[in-house]
Enzyme design. Structure first.
Site, short mmCIF file in Angstrom:
data_model
loop_
_atom_site.label_atom_id
_atom_site.label_comp_id
_atom_site.label_asym_id
_atom_site.label_seq_id
_atom_site.Cartn_x
_atom_site.Cartn_y
_atom_site.Cartn_z
CB CYS A 359 3.60 -11.48 7.43
SG CYS A 359 1.90 -10.90 7.69
CG HIS A 457 5.44 -6.81 7.19
ND1 HIS A 457 5.81 -7.77 6.28
CD2 HIS A 457 4.11 -7.00 7.43
CE1 HIS A 457 4.74 -8.51 5.97
NE2 HIS A 457 3.71 -8.06 6.66
#
Length: 512
Positions: A359, A457
């Site tokens: 991310c 994630h």
């Protein structure tokens, strides 16, 4: 020593209300301070009462955390509430945490209401309008109550913070508005637990004192019988019932982490056995986010996950560097450069090492990050670390989505979630790390294959993918931890732990 009443199994729903819906009870766990163990206590109670046959839901009026989870209804809530939902055997929902603050700087945070980003707010400004959020908080609570037997509410910080009392929606402000009885948890590990509880009683208003019906002592080590006189003394000074002493729960480290305070205890958990261990270094970013991505790696016996603190160099002998998520990516990128971690990462790649970016880390490894609208701070841009041929522009739309797919190179299935602001494009995107089930290509690989980034994630929670990833780093490695199974076992153990040391019948009788 006090006797704890044994478990009673409840298998019937509570009596329906006049509208024919469940008349749910509620009980709130508040703490004498941050990191007193409220989240784990609530998770354990959720699993314990669910195993008794009750339909249970967790609730936290206001949370402050940069570890969040994507919900089934397309929003985000605190990671702790997602774990508590799992303890109840249900998918997480935005009603379980209607207000979430995600710190972006020393005095500001992103405000999430009902699972959706509502903008940035300064701490001094939030204090003046947070009471306007109370109706939305109570509405979410009432929706949960309409479909269950028991709601277990978690407070935030401490009700003794009288400077935050005006407009409070996190502790006593909510408890009074919703008429929910409270159990106070004291943290004996910090010391002075008698003063914690008696002092909390002293600073509360009489109406708030009346809402607290009992207290528990958490994180006790040693002979519990030695604390008996203290329980009696606390009861006499406060008029609150002592519901039990919770001994230290060693398996807490096997459960997903939410509070950044847990990073300070990193060295005590999740380290390999030292025999030819795979070494993974993680720079501790100032605004590190969703660091529970690392928990599955920490669960492996032959993996050392090293949290690199500011002022420390990244060791030259690690196998992998993981650059984790960030809540303030340009600011954290500048911190990486200030610590000379960019030099360490470049040297690691030059030596043939592997770099994984998740991310915010993915955005940092590109050529440039631009924030033209000042979404995460002042408008501007910053040159990235240049290890992936991509660039990122931070946009106002936030992506929140649960996804499934497979690794492009191996076809191994993965599951995860997206939670990010920004659009990342560039030639490296033509060599994606993953193919998603919805047809999208996700992530990027460098031409050498040593640098890989993704917005996803949770991918390392997929056992088969994680085991294969690690086997590429250590020849002959086979098997590994069953992470999700381990979380379930830890939740069951936590529930049994609370059943053995708390008077859960008395606690349930206090709920209303």
């Amino acid at each position: 020593m006090r006797k704890i009443r044994r478990r009673t199994v409840y298998v019937r729903r509570l009596m329906p209300n006049k509208a024919g819906k469940t008349s749910a009870r509620a009980i709130m766990v508040q703490g004498t301070g941050s990191d007193s163990g409220k989240s784990l206590i609530v998770a354990g109670l959720c699993r314990a009462f669910t195993k008794r046959g009750l339909v249970v839901r967790p609730f936290k009026p206001q949370n402050m955390s940069n570890n969040a989870a994507v919900t089934e209804d397309g929003g985000e809530i605190g990671r702790a509430q997602a774990l508590q939902a799992r303890a109840c055997g249900v998918e997480p929902h935005t009603d379980m945490n209607p207000v979430l603050l995600k710190p972006e700087g020393e005095t500001g945070a992103q405000l999430v209401v009902g699972g959706q980003m509502r903008g940035q707010v300064m701490a001094k400004d939030f204090r003046t309008f947070k009471e306007t959020l109370l109706p939305e908080v109570v509405s979410a609570f009432e929706r949960l109550k309409a479909d269950c037997d028991l709601v277990i509410v978690e407070g935030a910080g401490s009700p003794s913070e009288v400077n935050l009392r005006v407009g409070d929606i996190a502790n006593m402000g909510f408890a009074q508005a919703a008429n929910v009885p409270v159990v106070l948890a004291g943290d004996i590990e910090k010391g002075g637990v008698i003063a914690q509880i008696v002092g909390t009683h002293a600073v509360l208003m009489p109406s708030e004192q009346a809402l607290i019906k009992g207290f528990v002592i958490n994180k006790f080590r040693g002979d519990v019988s030695l604390f008996e006189p203290a329980l009696t003394d606390i009861e006499a000074r406060t008029g609150w019932a002592g519901l039990g002493v919770i001994p230290w729960f060693a398996d807490a480290g096997k459960l997903p982490k939410e509070d950044s305070a847990s990073l300070g205890r990193w060295a005590a958990t999740g380290r390999g056995d030292g025999r030819n261990a795979i070494r993974i270094a993680v720079p501790r970013l100032p605004r590190i986010a969703n660091f529970d991505d690392l928990d599955p790696l920490m669960a492996e016996d032959d993996v050392d996950v090293l949290m690199i603190e500011p002022g420390q160099a990244i060791p030259g002998d690690v196998d992998v560097i993981v650059l984790p998520g960030s809540k303030s990516v340009i600011s954290d990128l500048r911190a990486v450069k200030a610590e000379d971690w960019d030099v360490d990462i470049a040297a690691h790649v030059h030596r043939g090492g592997l770099v994984v970016e998740l991310c915010g880390g993915y955005q940092m490894l590109g050529a440039r990050i631009s924030d033209p609208d000042g979404i995460e701070g002042e408008a501007g841009e910053e040159l990235g670390l240049g290890l992936l041929d991509v660039e990122t522009v931070l946009t106002g739309d936030k992506t929140l989505e649960q996804v499934t797919g497979a690794e492009a190179a191996t076809g191994i299935n993965i599951a995860g979630y997206e939670m990010h602001i920004g659009l990342t494009e560039g030639p490296a995107r033509h060599t994606p790390w993953f193919h998603l089930k919805d047809g999208r290509e996700e992530g990027a690989l460098s031409s050498s294959g040593q640098v890989m980034g993704t917005y996803l994630h949770g991918v390392f929670a997929s056992d088969t993918f994680r085991h294969d990833f690690l086997s590429r780093l250590r020849e002959g490695r086979s098997g590994g931890a069953a992470y999700e199974e381990g979380v379930e076992k830890a939740l069951n153990a936590l529930a049994a732990h609370l059943e053995s040391c708390l008077d859960l019948d008395a606690l349930l009788a206090l709920a209303r």
